[in-house]
Design an enzyme around this catalytic site. Structure first.
Site, PDB file in Angstrom:
ATOM      1  N   CYS A   1      13.864  10.314   6.788  1.00 29.22           N
ATOM      2  CA  CYS A   1      13.713   9.779   8.148  1.00 29.22           C
ATOM      3  C   CYS A   1      14.975   9.987   8.974  1.00 29.22           C
ATOM      4  O   CYS A   1      14.907  10.272  10.156  1.00 29.22           O
ATOM      5  CB  CYS A   1      13.331   8.315   8.099  1.00 29.22           C
TER       6      CYS A   1
ATOM      7  N   GLU B   1       9.886  15.447  15.912  1.00 29.94           N
ATOM      8  CA  GLU B   1      10.256  15.430  14.492  1.00 29.94           C
ATOM      9  C   GLU B   1       9.409  16.447  13.725  1.00 29.94           C
ATOM     10  O   GLU B   1       8.200  16.511  13.904  1.00 29.94           O
ATOM     11  CB  GLU B   1      10.005  14.026  13.928  1.00 29.94           C
TER      12      GLU B   1
ATOM     13  N   LYS C   1       0.840  -1.208   0.000  1.00 31.96           N
ATOM     14  CA  LYS C   1       0.000   0.000   0.000  1.00 31.96           C
ATOM     15  C   LYS C   1       0.870   1.249   0.000  1.00 31.96           C
ATOM     16  O   LYS C   1       1.500   1.568   0.995  1.00 31.96           O
ATOM     17  CB  LYS C   1      -0.924   0.041   1.212  1.00 31.96           C
TER      18      LYS C   1
ATOM     19  N   GLU D   1       9.294   0.933  10.970  1.00 34.11           N
ATOM     20  CA  GLU D   1      10.396   1.884  10.759  1.00 34.11           C
ATOM     21  C   GLU D   1       9.786   3.262  10.907  1.00 34.11           C
ATOM     22  O   GLU D   1       9.041   3.705  10.037  1.00 34.11           O
ATOM     23  CB  GLU D   1      10.979   1.719   9.354  1.00 34.11           C
TER      24      GLU D   1
HETATM   25  P1  NAD Z   1       2.187   8.190   7.870  1.00 34.50           P
HETATM   26  O1  NAD Z   1       2.345   7.291   9.045  1.00 34.50           O
HETATM   27  O2  NAD Z   1       1.146   9.233   7.960  1.00 34.50           O
HETATM   28  O3  NAD Z   1       1.837   7.338   6.568  1.00 34.50           O
HETATM   29  C1  NAD Z   1       2.633   6.246   6.165  1.00 34.50           C
HETATM   30  C2  NAD Z   1       1.754   5.224   5.506  1.00 34.50           C
HETATM   31  O4  NAD Z   1       0.822   4.732   6.457  1.00 34.50           O
HETATM   32  C3  NAD Z   1       0.920   5.758   4.346  1.00 34.50           C
HETATM   33  O5  NAD Z   1       0.846   4.781   3.333  1.00 34.50           O
HETATM   34  C4  NAD Z   1      -0.441   5.966   4.979  1.00 34.50           C
HETATM   35  O6  NAD Z   1      -1.507   5.885   4.058  1.00 34.50           O
HETATM   36  C5  NAD Z   1      -0.489   4.813   5.955  1.00 34.50           C
HETATM   37  N1  NAD Z   1      -1.407   5.010   7.077  1.00 34.50           N
HETATM   38  C6  NAD Z   1      -1.749   6.178   7.682  1.00 34.50           C
HETATM   39  N2  NAD Z   1      -2.636   5.941   8.693  1.00 34.50           N
HETATM   40  C7  NAD Z   1      -2.845   4.603   8.723  1.00 34.50           C
HETATM   41  C8  NAD Z   1      -3.633   3.742   9.552  1.00 34.50           C
HETATM   42  N3  NAD Z   1      -4.413   4.216  10.534  1.00 34.50           N
HETATM   43  N4  NAD Z   1      -3.592   2.405   9.315  1.00 34.50           N
HETATM   44  C9  NAD Z   1      -2.806   1.903   8.342  1.00 34.50           C
HETATM   45  N5  NAD Z   1      -2.045   2.672   7.513  1.00 34.50           N
HETATM   46  C10 NAD Z   1      -2.061   3.997   7.705  1.00 34.50           C
HETATM   47  O7  NAD Z   1       3.615   8.798   7.587  1.00 34.50           O
HETATM   48  P2  NAD Z   1       4.038   9.753   6.375  1.00 34.50           P
HETATM   49  O8  NAD Z   1       3.568  11.140   6.684  1.00 34.50           O
HETATM   50  O9  NAD Z   1       3.621   9.166   5.079  1.00 34.50           O
HETATM   51  O10 NAD Z   1       5.631   9.641   6.457  1.00 34.50           O
HETATM   52  C11 NAD Z   1       6.358  10.423   7.312  1.00 34.50           C
HETATM   53  C12 NAD Z   1       6.888   9.624   8.480  1.00 34.50           C
HETATM   54  O11 NAD Z   1       7.585   8.469   8.036  1.00 34.50           O
HETATM   55  C13 NAD Z   1       7.897  10.403   9.286  1.00 34.50           C
HETATM   56  O12 NAD Z   1       7.668  10.241  10.661  1.00 34.50           O
HETATM   57  C14 NAD Z   1       9.228   9.789   8.895  1.00 34.50           C
HETATM   58  O13 NAD Z   1      10.254   9.947   9.790  1.00 34.50           O
HETATM   59  C15 NAD Z   1       8.847   8.379   8.687  1.00 34.50           C
HETATM   60  N6  NAD Z   1       9.843   7.690   7.852  1.00 34.50           N
HETATM   61  C16 NAD Z   1      10.630   6.738   8.441  1.00 34.50           C
HETATM   62  C17 NAD Z   1      11.603   6.076   7.697  1.00 34.50           C
HETATM   63  C18 NAD Z   1      12.478   5.004   8.321  1.00 34.50           C
HETATM   64  O14 NAD Z   1      13.113   4.240   7.606  1.00 34.50           O
HETATM   65  N7  NAD Z   1      12.553   4.882   9.618  1.00 34.50           N
HETATM   66  C19 NAD Z   1      11.752   6.382   6.346  1.00 34.50           C
HETATM   67  C20 NAD Z   1      10.943   7.365   5.777  1.00 34.50           C
HETATM   68  C21 NAD Z   1       9.976   7.995   6.549  1.00 34.50           C
END
Ligand code: NAD
Length: 410
Positions: A215, A314, A104, A180
């Site tokens: 990240c 963050e 997804k 992650e």
């Molecule tokens: P997010 O958690 O809002 O979304 C990530 C994914 O989760 C998307 O596909 C979203 O549709 C899905 N999602 C959102 N709510 C959900 C739910 N209730 N149930 C299931 N899926 C759901 O994060 P974002 O804004 O897309 O990304 C930013 C975050 O990701 C930051 O905190 C960043 O640090 C982190 N990040 C971490 C890494 C790593 O390797 N550790 C890498 C890149 C980004």
């Protein structure tokens, strides 16, 4: 291997799809997205015939075998910042270990992963082995998280979503979840660093590349007080020299912020930092409004205290928090003083100090005299509220297998 070749052959088109979705500057997108995704597929394809089971050291009348069995169905939920790269980090090892995957993408960045699914099909991956479902996190993502037939969930994204996934696992079939999550990664500059100007240049890119939407961004600079003012001046020079602009213009170094909502959130973080005693050295505002794009100037805030929100939380935007320290001990304490633990940087000419820092920093990766470097051979993952589980390297394969023992009486 065929998938890797096709990704490389279509690298420009894939990078442009990603740029249109998320605003990442093209040169960076080309390297980080198709470049990395192709390398990831190739790495795990080459790993396939090097991963074997074990014969256990049992007594002579017994043969003990340890097999690695596929888990079955893997669901992978990925964010928008580097969809193709992060998607490949999940997909390639999961497929290599013999699983089926439901992927997804983030709602704002689906295009390159949809094309990747087409490429996989065109390369002969059997129908049903890779499935991409688009949609909102709270609907499509939540449906996957609650599904009784998903065996393993791998996720990259925010801590808030990670909590939902763990709760959904508990409420459904106890699927294993590997998270992650985010970071507030410290970049520590000691006065004895060999080349302070180089450190300032790398530190600037360590936070500002991809508008801080990385990240492992080095978002929390800790700098020894004796060099603080001079170093901040150097940093400001490098930050202000960065060319922010149209992500498809090859002269741009930094593209757009992903969305107007993300931009507004970034600006709220800056306002709060100011209200908590921080000082803006540069940036702090939206720029290039006439283009209609969501651009933000690289922003440096000094005087950030340990209790301030900008120190603890963050931003996921181009905002660098700066705090001075007086001793190595204080630097380590400050570095470890958040709930996160994803990455860290240490700049010093003292090898013993570097090793002490590597040992003392509570984090998944420590960069020494650089920031942000890595390849497929080292794992990427965090500790604490930066999550568990690791992408990349042979360790990533462990997420996608069940250990199965056989005990054979001879
Ligand atoms: P997010 O958690 O809002 O979304 C990530 C994914 O989760 C998307 O596909 C979203 O549709 C899905 N999602 C959102 N709510 C959900 C739910 N209730 N149930 C299931 N899926 C759901 O994060 P974002 O804004 O897309 O990304 C930013 C975050 O990701 C930051 O905190 C960043 O640090 C982190 N990040 C971490 C890494 C790593 O390797 N550790 C890498 C890149 C980004």
């Amino acid at each position: 291997m065929r998938i890797a070749d096709r990704i490389e052959a279509e690298a420009v088109e894939l990078a442009v799809l990603g740029v249109r979705d998320n605003g990442t500057e093209f040169n960076m997108a080309l390297k980080a997205e198709p470049g990395s995704a192709a390398g990831t597929f190739r790495y795990y394809a080459e790993a396939l015939d090097k991963v074997a089971g074990e014969v256990a050291p049992t007594p002579p009348d017994v043969l003990g075998l340890v097999h690695r069995a596929p888990v079955g169905v893997v669901a992978a939920i990925v964010p928008w910042n580097f969809p193709l790269m992060i998607g490949a980090w999940k997909l390639a090892p999961a497929l290599a270990m013999g699983n089926s995957v439901i992927l997804k993408p983030a709602e704002s960045a689906s295009l390159s992963l949809l094309r990747l699914a087409e490429i996989c099909a065109e390369c002969g991956l059997p129908d049903g082995v890779l499935n991409v479902v688009t949609g909102r996190g709270t609907e499509t993502g939540a449906a996957l998280a609650h599904h009784m037939d998903v065996d393993v969930m791998v996720f990259t994204g925010s801590g808030a979503t990670g909590r939902h996934l763990l709760a959904a696992s508990a409420q459904s079939n106890l699927k294993r979840c590997y998270l992650e999550l985010g970071g507030k990664s410290p970049n520590i500059v000691f006065a004895d660093a060999k080349d302070l100007d180089q450190a300032a240049k790398v530190a600037a890119m360590g936070i500002f590349r991809n508008s801080g939407q990385v990240c492992v961004a080095g978002s929390r600079l800790l700098v020894e007080r004796s060099i603080h003012d001079h170093f901040v001046d150097q940093l400001k020079t490098h930050a202000e020299a960065l060319r922010v602009g149209d992500p498809l213009d090859l002269n741009s170094q930094i593209g757009a912020v992903n969305s107007s909502a993300q931009l507004a959130a970034n600006l709220r973080h800056v306002d709060q930092a100011l209200s908590e005693g921080g000082n803006i050295v540069c940036g702090g505002q939206q720029i290039l409004q006439k283009t209609g794009g969501t651009y933000m100037a690289p922003t440096i805030v000094t005087g950030v205290t340990r209790d301030a929100a900008l120190f603890q939380n963050e931003v996921f935007g181009p905002v660098l928090s700066v705090t001075a320290f007086d001793s190595e001990e204080e630097a380590i304490q400050l570095a470890n003083a958040t709930s996160y633990g994803l990455a860290a940087g240490v700049w010093t000419a003292d090898l013993s100090r570097a090793h002490r820092c590597i040992a003392e920093l509570r984090t998944g990766v420590v960069h020494v005299n650089t920031y942000g470097g890595a390849d497929m051979t080292v794992p990427l993952g965090g500790v604490g509220q930066s999550g568990n589980g690791h992408d990349k390297s042979l360790y990533a394969l462990d997420k996608f297998v069940d250990l199965k023992s056989a005990w054979i009486q001879l």
